[in-house]
Design a protein around this motif. Structure first.
Motif, PDB file in Angstrom:
ATOM      1  N   GLU A  51       0.862  -1.171   0.000  1.00  0.00           N
ATOM      2  CA  GLU A  51       0.000   0.000   0.000  1.00  0.00           C
ATOM      3  C   GLU A  51       0.901   1.224   0.000  1.00  0.00           C
ATOM      4  O   GLU A  51       1.787   1.328   0.854  1.00  0.00           O
ATOM      5  N   GLY A  52       0.726   2.135  -0.946  1.00  0.00           N
ATOM      6  CA  GLY A  52       1.580   3.317  -0.955  1.00  0.00           C
ATOM      7  C   GLY A  52       1.658   3.985  -2.310  1.00  0.00           C
ATOM      8  O   GLY A  52       0.829   3.751  -3.181  1.00  0.00           O
ATOM      9  N   ASP A  53       2.702   4.817  -2.446  1.00  0.00           N
ATOM     10  CA  ASP A  53       2.890   5.663  -3.618  1.00  0.00           C
ATOM     11  C   ASP A  53       3.895   4.987  -4.554  1.00  0.00           C
ATOM     12  O   ASP A  53       5.057   4.812  -4.192  1.00  0.00           O
ATOM     13  N   ARG A  88       7.541   6.204  -5.320  1.00  0.00           N
ATOM     14  CA  ARG A  88       8.599   6.080  -4.309  1.00  0.00           C
ATOM     15  C   ARG A  88       9.257   4.708  -4.293  1.00  0.00           C
ATOM     16  O   ARG A  88      10.136   4.462  -3.476  1.00  0.00           O
ATOM     17  N   ARG A  89       8.817   3.816  -5.158  1.00  0.00           N
ATOM     18  CA  ARG A  89       9.325   2.436  -5.076  1.00  0.00           C
ATOM     19  C   ARG A  89      10.708   2.308  -5.708  1.00  0.00           C
ATOM     20  O   ARG A  89      10.956   2.805  -6.803  1.00  0.00           O
ATOM     21  N   VAL A  94       1.348  -1.844  -6.281  1.00  0.00           N
ATOM     22  CA  VAL A  94       1.449  -0.734  -5.333  1.00  0.00           C
ATOM     23  C   VAL A  94       0.155   0.067  -5.409  1.00  0.00           C
ATOM     24  O   VAL A  94      -0.181   0.634  -6.459  1.00  0.00           O
ATOM     25  N   PHE A 113      -3.167   2.449  -3.808  1.00  0.00           N
ATOM     26  CA  PHE A 113      -3.639   3.553  -2.975  1.00  0.00           C
ATOM     27  C   PHE A 113      -4.846   3.063  -2.181  1.00  0.00           C
ATOM     28  O   PHE A 113      -5.868   2.692  -2.760  1.00  0.00           O
TER      29      PHE A 113
END
Ligand code: ADP
Length: 172
Positions: free
Chosen positions: A7-9, A12-13, A154, A156
């Motif tokens: 879970e995230g942006d 940024r990976r 990934v 949101f």
């Protein structure tokens, strides 16, 4: 191929390639596309304009994929794909499966070992998140092994992450 749910942006990976849910103009849009253009910097738009000029004068077709460098991202490459737009009547699951399969094929051609995907078509393009999760996970799960060792989805929000976890349980 290992499949992970994060879970995230996606911008940024720290992976070899991230996949962009672009539109066929490749000239930027909202949602994850806008976030990727902001994070990668203005050179990305230049690279996309060049792709349009040289290889894709009519735009990138729905279900196809093409790569650019990642510019200011940690990811070395961005793989742009165009999801089907539910609101425009593009409701063929094969088109959405093609986004995941073609993006993965481009990643394999580049020699990428890790790839991150967003929930293509589950935002502005209006597909049901459970259907996107099921198509995404089953397409990656059945893809031929190549250089790619890890695929991250990934996402949101907890609801999207839940839909993908549930799809992963079904194939696993
Ligand atoms: P589409 O037009 O293909 O539906 P969107 O960008 O509108 O694409 O949405 C696809 C999914 O990506 C949605 O679930 C949205 O919430 C999510 N999303 C938007 N920004 C990001 C981001 N920075 N990282 C990961 N997912 C994102």
């Amino acid at each position: 191929m290992r499949i992970e749910i994060v879970e995230g942006d996606i911008t940024r990976r720290d992976v070899d390639a991230i996949v962009n849910a672009a539109n066929s103009s490749l000239l930027g849009g909202g949602g994850v596309d806008g976030a990727i253009h902001r994070a990668a910097g203005p050179e990305l738009l230049e690279a996309c304009r060049e792709l349009r000029r040289v290889r894709l004068p009519g735009g990138l077709p729905v279900g196809a994929a093409v790569a650019t460098p990642g510019f200011q991202l940690a990811a070395r490459w961005i793989i742009h794909t165009v999801g089907p737009n539910w609101h425009a009547g593009e409701r063929d699951p094969g088109l959405l499966a093609s986004c995941f399969a073609e993006s993965l094929a481009v990643a394999q051609d580049l020699g990428a070992e890790s790839v991150a995907f967003p929930a293509i078509s589950a935002g502005i393009y209006g597909w049901d998140r459970r259907e996107v999760a099921s198509i995404a996970v089953s397409t990656v799960h059945t893809a031929a092994p190549g250089s790619v060792e890890v695929v991250e989805f990934v996402l949101f929000g907890p609801e999207m992450a839940r839909a993908f976890r549930s799809a992963l349980r079904e194939v696993g």
